[in-house]
Write an enzyme that holds these catalytic residues in place. Structure first.
Site, PDB file in Angstrom:
ATOM      1  N   GLU A  80      -7.688  -1.342 -10.992  1.00  0.00           N
ATOM      2  CA  GLU A  80      -7.986  -0.558  -9.789  1.00  0.00           C
ATOM      3  C   GLU A  80      -9.159   0.385 -10.018  1.00  0.00           C
ATOM      4  O   GLU A  80      -9.283   0.998 -11.073  1.00  0.00           O
ATOM      5  CB  GLU A  80      -6.758   0.243  -9.362  1.00  0.00           C
ATOM      6  CG  GLU A  80      -5.536  -0.599  -9.056  1.00  0.00           C
ATOM      7  CD  GLU A  80      -5.704  -1.491  -7.829  1.00  0.00           C
ATOM      8  OE1 GLU A  80      -6.704  -1.310  -7.090  1.00  0.00           O
ATOM      9  OE2 GLU A  80      -4.852  -2.372  -7.614  1.00  0.00           O
ATOM     10  N   ARG A  90       4.994   1.931   3.204  1.00  0.00           N
ATOM     11  CA  ARG A  90       5.540   0.824   4.003  1.00  0.00           C
ATOM     12  C   ARG A  90       7.060   0.842   3.976  1.00  0.00           C
ATOM     13  O   ARG A  90       7.717   0.499   4.953  1.00  0.00           O
ATOM     14  CB  ARG A  90       5.002  -0.498   3.417  1.00  0.00           C
ATOM     15  CG  ARG A  90       5.483  -1.765   4.065  1.00  0.00           C
ATOM     16  CD  ARG A  90       4.889  -2.995   3.356  1.00  0.00           C
ATOM     17  NE  ARG A  90       5.235  -3.080   1.937  1.00  0.00           N
ATOM     18  CZ  ARG A  90       6.366  -3.612   1.472  1.00  0.00           C
ATOM     19  NH1 ARG A  90       7.267  -4.103   2.290  1.00  0.00           N
ATOM     20  NH2 ARG A  90       6.606  -3.657   0.160  1.00  0.00           N
ATOM     21  N   CYS A 143       2.042   3.700  -6.486  1.00  0.00           N
ATOM     22  CA  CYS A 143       1.049   3.400  -7.526  1.00  0.00           C
ATOM     23  C   CYS A 143      -0.255   4.146  -7.268  1.00  0.00           C
ATOM     24  O   CYS A 143      -0.851   4.723  -8.186  1.00  0.00           O
ATOM     25  CB  CYS A 143       0.790   1.896  -7.610  1.00  0.00           C
ATOM     26  SG  CYS A 143       2.192   0.987  -8.285  1.00  0.00           S
TER      27      CYS A 143
HETATM   28  N1  PCA Z   1       4.383  -0.979  -7.489  1.00  0.00           N
HETATM   29  C1  PCA Z   1       4.354  -0.098  -6.341  1.00  0.00           C
HETATM   30  C2  PCA Z   1       5.050   1.151  -6.785  1.00  0.00           C
HETATM   31  C3  PCA Z   1       5.735   0.809  -8.063  1.00  0.00           C
HETATM   32  C4  PCA Z   1       5.195  -0.490  -8.463  1.00  0.00           C
HETATM   33  O1  PCA Z   1       5.425  -1.085  -9.530  1.00  0.00           O
HETATM   34  C5  PCA Z   1       2.960   0.121  -5.775  1.00  0.00           C
HETATM   35  O2  PCA Z   1       2.111  -0.786  -5.867  1.00  0.00           O
HETATM   36  O3  PCA Z   1       2.680   1.184  -5.229  1.00  0.00           O
END
Ligand code: PCA
Length: 208
Positions: A80, A90, A143
């Site tokens: 990212e 969501r 995340c």
């Molecule tokens: N994925 C989620 C939150 C925790 C995870 O493992 C996300 O992409 O926000």
């Protein structure tokens, strides 16, 4: 010796597992240096994940923060690039909170750029035969909140970033794209090993 903080997440949204925590656990078990590796599994909750992360950063003063999580449905490992100052959930988090259109930090900037060498990491993963991509946004769920929080909480000379993993073969719901557990762990280990590398300076070396 540098200190590296590596995190995964607990399961959420009714799933039995989260491949990010599994990969982090495997990497921690096999890690043999050269740095000190601190690992943790974060709760999938806006408030407590940020609190826990800040406490870990305060306690260990890491040189690098590498947070990982699941992006179920994505076929590739996604490094990212940007954390945005937005919580727009969501589904409720594991504490039942579902912030909508709210800032992570009311006085914070609109976005923060990851300071891990993101393009370099995508190139390293690809060179090792792992499907990887640069991703512009970690979304607006927990995340992203952890990425945005980490980038605001670390010292100026600390690098930080976030890597989204696909489902693992053992955790994937029917029909969802997935990668073998060992490949996810290998990817996380490569990111740990190269987190402190400089970003590639490749004029014209587009990643797209
Ligand atoms: N994925 C989620 C939150 C925790 C995870 O493992 C996300 O992409 O926000």
């Amino acid at each position: 010796m540098a200190v590296l903080l590596l995190t995964g997440f607990e399961p959420f949204d009714g799933a039995a597992g989260n491949p990010s925590a599994d990969a982090v656990t495997t990497v921690a078990a096999d890690y043999d240096g050269p740095h000190e590796l601190i690992t943790a599994t974060l709760p999938v909750a806006f408030d407590s994940s940020a609190r826990r992360l800040r406490a870990l950063i305060d306690r260990h003063s890491p040189d690098a923060v590498i947070a990982t999580g699941l992006a179920g449905g994505r076929p590739q490992i996604a490094v990212e690039r940007i954390g945005v100052n937005l919580m727009d959930a969501r589904i409720p988090d594991n504490d039942g909170a579902q912030p909508l259109d709210a800032p992570c930090e009311p006085d914070g900037p609109a976005a923060r750029f990851a300071t891990l060498p993101v393009k370099h990491l995508v190139r390293i993963l690809s060179a090792h035969g792992l499907p990887a991509q640069l991703s512009l946004s970690a979304g607006s769920y927990v995340c992203n909140h952890v990425l945005y929080t980490a980038l605001g909480a670390v010292a100026a000379d600390t690098v930080a970033g976030f890597v989204h993993l696909p489902w693992s073969t053992g955790t994937a719901p029917a029909g969802a794209p997935h990668l073998p557990e060992k490949d996810l762990a290998r990817a996380v280990r490569l990111i740990v090993d190269h987190a402190l590398d400089p970003e590639d300076a490749q004029p014209g070396g587009s990643i797209w």
